[in-house]
Design a protein around this motif. Structure first.
Motif, PDB file in Angstrom:
ATOM      1  N   ALA A   1       0.830  -1.203   0.000  1.00 49.71           N
ATOM      2  CA  ALA A   1       0.000   0.000   0.000  1.00 49.71           C
ATOM      3  C   ALA A   1       0.867   1.257   0.000  1.00 49.71           C
ATOM      4  CB  ALA A   1      -0.937  -0.014   1.203  1.00 49.71           C
ATOM      5  N   ARG A   2       1.961   1.231   0.771  1.00 49.78           N
ATOM      6  CA  ARG A   2       2.866   2.374   0.791  1.00 49.78           C
ATOM      7  C   ARG A   2       3.542   2.560  -0.566  1.00 49.78           C
ATOM      8  NH1 ARG A   2       4.186   7.400   1.563  1.00 49.78           N
ATOM      9  NH2 ARG A   2       6.399   7.768   2.023  1.00 49.78           N
ATOM     10  N   TYR A   3       3.918   1.455  -1.193  1.00 52.04           N
ATOM     11  CA  TYR A   3       4.531   1.527  -2.523  1.00 52.04           C
ATOM     12  C   TYR A   3       3.597   2.231  -3.501  1.00 52.04           C
ATOM     13  CZ  TYR A   3       6.164  -0.146  -7.086  1.00 52.04           C
ATOM     14  OH  TYR A   3       6.579  -0.226  -8.397  1.00 52.04           O
TER      15      TYR A   3
ATOM     16  N   TYR B   1      -5.179  -6.067  -3.466  1.00 57.79           N
ATOM     17  CA  TYR B   1      -4.137  -5.686  -4.416  1.00 57.79           C
ATOM     18  C   TYR B   1      -4.748  -5.080  -5.679  1.00 57.79           C
ATOM     19  CZ  TYR B   1       0.006  -5.621  -7.293  1.00 57.79           C
ATOM     20  OH  TYR B   1       1.036  -5.186  -8.097  1.00 57.79           O
ATOM     21  N   LYS B   2      -5.787  -5.702  -6.198  1.00 58.36           N
ATOM     22  CA  LYS B   2      -6.425  -5.182  -7.407  1.00 58.36           C
ATOM     23  C   LYS B   2      -6.969  -3.776  -7.187  1.00 58.36           C
ATOM     24  CE  LYS B   2      -9.115  -8.797  -8.226  1.00 58.36           C
ATOM     25  NZ  LYS B   2     -10.060  -9.699  -8.952  1.00 58.36           N
ATOM     26  N   GLN B   3      -7.439  -3.488  -5.970  1.00 54.15           N
ATOM     27  CA  GLN B   3      -7.941  -2.143  -5.685  1.00 54.15           C
ATOM     28  C   GLN B   3      -6.809  -1.119  -5.712  1.00 54.15           C
ATOM     29  OE1 GLN B   3     -11.369  -1.438  -5.175  1.00 54.15           O
ATOM     30  NE2 GLN B   3     -10.564   0.612  -5.587  1.00 54.15           N
ATOM     31  N   LEU B   4      -5.642  -1.483  -5.176  1.00 56.68           N
ATOM     32  CA  LEU B   4      -4.492  -0.580  -5.233  1.00 56.68           C
ATOM     33  C   LEU B   4      -4.115  -0.263  -6.676  1.00 56.68           C
ATOM     34  CD1 LEU B   4      -2.190  -2.116  -2.448  1.00 56.68           C
ATOM     35  CD2 LEU B   4      -3.363   0.101  -2.351  1.00 56.68           C
ATOM     36  N   VAL B   5      -4.085  -1.285  -7.509  1.00 54.42           N
ATOM     37  CA  VAL B   5      -3.736  -1.075  -8.916  1.00 54.42           C
ATOM     38  C   VAL B   5      -4.774  -0.200  -9.602  1.00 54.42           C
ATOM     39  CG1 VAL B   5      -3.450  -2.231 -11.145  1.00 54.42           C
ATOM     40  CG2 VAL B   5      -2.394  -3.200  -9.096  1.00 54.42           C
ATOM     41  N   TYR B   6      -6.050  -0.499  -9.358  1.00 51.55           N
ATOM     42  CA  TYR B   6      -7.129   0.262  -9.991  1.00 51.55           C
ATOM     43  C   TYR B   6      -7.053   1.734  -9.602  1.00 51.55           C
ATOM     44  CZ  TYR B   6     -11.815   1.773 -11.305  1.00 51.55           C
ATOM     45  OH  TYR B   6     -12.879   2.451 -11.860  1.00 51.55           O
ATOM     46  N   ASP B   7      -6.897   2.005  -8.315  1.00 48.50           N
ATOM     47  CA  ASP B   7      -6.843   3.394  -7.852  1.00 48.50           C
ATOM     48  C   ASP B   7      -5.650   4.127  -8.451  1.00 48.50           C
ATOM     49  OD1 ASP B   7      -9.101   2.896  -6.337  1.00 48.50           O
ATOM     50  OD2 ASP B   7      -8.012   2.678  -4.446  1.00 48.50           O
ATOM     51  N   PHE B   8      -4.509   3.434  -8.540  1.00 49.96           N
ATOM     52  CA  PHE B   8      -3.315   4.036  -9.129  1.00 49.96           C
ATOM     53  C   PHE B   8      -3.538   4.360 -10.608  1.00 49.96           C
ATOM     54  CE2 PHE B   8       0.464   3.117 -11.719  1.00 49.96           C
ATOM     55  CZ  PHE B   8       1.268   4.184 -11.345  1.00 49.96           C
TER      56      PHE B   8
ATOM     57  N   PRO C   1       3.409  -4.283 -16.076  1.00 47.86           N
ATOM     58  CA  PRO C   1       2.558  -5.031 -15.169  1.00 47.86           C
ATOM     59  C   PRO C   1       2.292  -6.448 -15.674  1.00 47.86           C
ATOM     60  CG  PRO C   1       1.202  -3.632 -16.524  1.00 47.86           C
ATOM     61  CD  PRO C   1       2.633  -3.284 -16.843  1.00 47.86           C
ATOM     62  N   ASP C   2       1.856  -7.284 -14.756  1.00 40.19           N
ATOM     63  CA  ASP C   2       1.458  -8.644 -15.100  1.00 40.19           C
ATOM     64  C   ASP C   2       0.333  -8.606 -16.120  1.00 40.19           C
ATOM     65  OD1 ASP C   2      -0.297 -11.222 -14.577  1.00 40.19           O
ATOM     66  OD2 ASP C   2       1.694 -11.633 -13.738  1.00 40.19           O
ATOM     67  N   ASN C   3       0.321  -9.570 -17.041  1.00 42.23           N
ATOM     68  CA  ASN C   3      -0.707  -9.543 -18.085  1.00 42.23           C
ATOM     69  C   ASN C   3      -2.123  -9.736 -17.546  1.00 42.23           C
ATOM     70  OD1 ASN C   3      -0.873 -12.328 -17.661  1.00 42.23           O
ATOM     71  ND2 ASN C   3       0.215 -12.852 -19.549  1.00 42.23           N
ATOM     72  N   ALA C   4      -2.252 -10.108 -16.278  1.00 36.81           N
ATOM     73  CA  ALA C   4      -3.578 -10.167 -15.666  1.00 36.81           C
ATOM     74  C   ALA C   4      -4.232  -8.790 -15.643  1.00 36.81           C
ATOM     75  CB  ALA C   4      -3.474 -10.711 -14.245  1.00 36.81           C
ATOM     76  N   PHE C   5      -3.435  -7.725 -15.739  1.00 36.48           N
ATOM     77  CA  PHE C   5      -3.969  -6.369 -15.693  1.00 36.48           C
ATOM     78  C   PHE C   5      -4.133  -5.738 -17.076  1.00 36.48           C
ATOM     79  CE2 PHE C   5      -2.141  -7.102 -11.501  1.00 36.48           C
ATOM     80  CZ  PHE C   5      -3.247  -6.826 -10.721  1.00 36.48           C
ATOM     81  N   PHE C   6      -3.820  -6.477 -18.127  1.00 35.71           N
ATOM     82  CA  PHE C   6      -4.014  -5.927 -19.468  1.00 35.71           C
ATOM     83  C   PHE C   6      -5.487  -5.601 -19.743  1.00 35.71           C
ATOM     84  CE2 PHE C   6       0.063  -7.902 -21.520  1.00 35.71           C
ATOM     85  CZ  PHE C   6       0.834  -7.188 -20.619  1.00 35.71           C
TER      86      PHE C   6
END
Length: 281
Positions: A144-146, A185-192, A218-223
């Motif tokens: 989360a800090r990252y 984790y997915k929420q952190l990525v989405y917000d970013f 990023p990992d292809n799961a986020f494509f």
């Protein structure tokens, strides 16, 4: 036509000279290539450029740009670290630099008790030390800090491309509670990524680890999420060896296409321009 705008030569931690990378880029059929050595930061490392070497970096770039102009377009860039309360692309050092583009990346977070900054991209032992000392072993809090620091970087600005934004997965994945498919984790990525959209950055798909680990950052799961948010994408290899200039490109472009992404971006004299991804697969 492949391009690559994330590369490292012997002005930082790359393993060959600028000219060797140009020769390999031409041999691989690239028509555009960018140098992005790790920019100087306010403390000594073994992998960043020394500030005193920047004039030579620039001079050698322009020599090669002129020498190879009939064969390839060359672009001058830097990969610039954002470190909270320490350095950013808005630091004074960069104010007079005539760059064609810049990559913004996070490799360090907060200071440890010994005064050094905690690296998320060094040896695993250093990573683990930071998790334990700064976050009491809590990988979720550290992650989360990252992402908080990454988001600070977006608001600070001064660059074009977000480099390997989920690089914390390199070591984070060794922790039992770390899971890129978990809701937290997915929420952190989405917000970013929502902020990245708002601030109009290019998001890099970085293929450096594909040959050795079969993954991208990023990992292809986020494509599919990149597609959903209509985020402009650029594919780079982050190469440190000349023969890795296009490593992982066929697979990355194919995966992006399968996710429904129709365009990737390349730099020209007119700025960043979209290219139909089907011309690259």
């Amino acid at each position: 036509m492949y391009t690559n705008f994330h590369s490292h030569c012997t002005f930082c931690d790359g393993r060959e000279s600028m000219e060797e990378f140009v020769k390999f880029a031409i041999a691989k059929g690239l028509k555009k290539y960018g140098f992005s050595s790790h920019a100087p930061i306010p403390f000594h490392t073994s992998w960043t450029m020394n500030a005193d070497d920047y004039p030579d970096y620039e001079k050698e770039f322009y020599r090669l740009k002129q020498k190879y102009s009939p064969q390839i377009e060359l672009y001058l860039g830097l990969e610039i670290d954002y470190i909270p309360q320490c350095t950013s692309a808005k630091s004074d050092f960069f104010s007079d630099k005539k760059l064609d583009y810049a990559i913004g990346s996070v490799h360090y977070l907060d200071p440890l008790s010994d005064g050094s900054f905690w690296s998320i991209d060094g040896p695993y032992e250093e990573f683990e030390t930071g998790i334990n000392e700064l976050f009491n072993g809590d990988i979720e809090a550290a992650t989360a800090r990252y992402y908080e620091v990454l988001t600070e970087m977006l608001y600070c600005g001064g660059f074009d491309i977000v480099g390997h934004f989920d690089k914390i997965t390199m070591h984070g994945s060794r922790f039992a509670s770390f899971d890129i498919h978990a809701g937290w984790y997915k929420q952190l990525v989405y917000d970013f990524l929502k902020v990245a959209v708002k601030k109009k950055y290019l998001i890099e798909v970085n293929t450096k680890a594909f040959i050795t680990k079969g993954i991208t950052y990023p990992d292809n799961a986020f494509f599919p999420l990149l597609k959903e948010l209509d985020i402009p994408v650029i594919v780079n290899s982050d190469c440190h060896y000349p023969d890795k200039i296009t490593a992982g490109f066929p697979e990355a472009y194919a995966a992006l296409n399968n996710a429904g992404i129709k365009e990737v971006y390349q730099l020209s004299g007119a700025g960043w321009e979209p290219v139909n991804i089907r011309t690259l697969i």
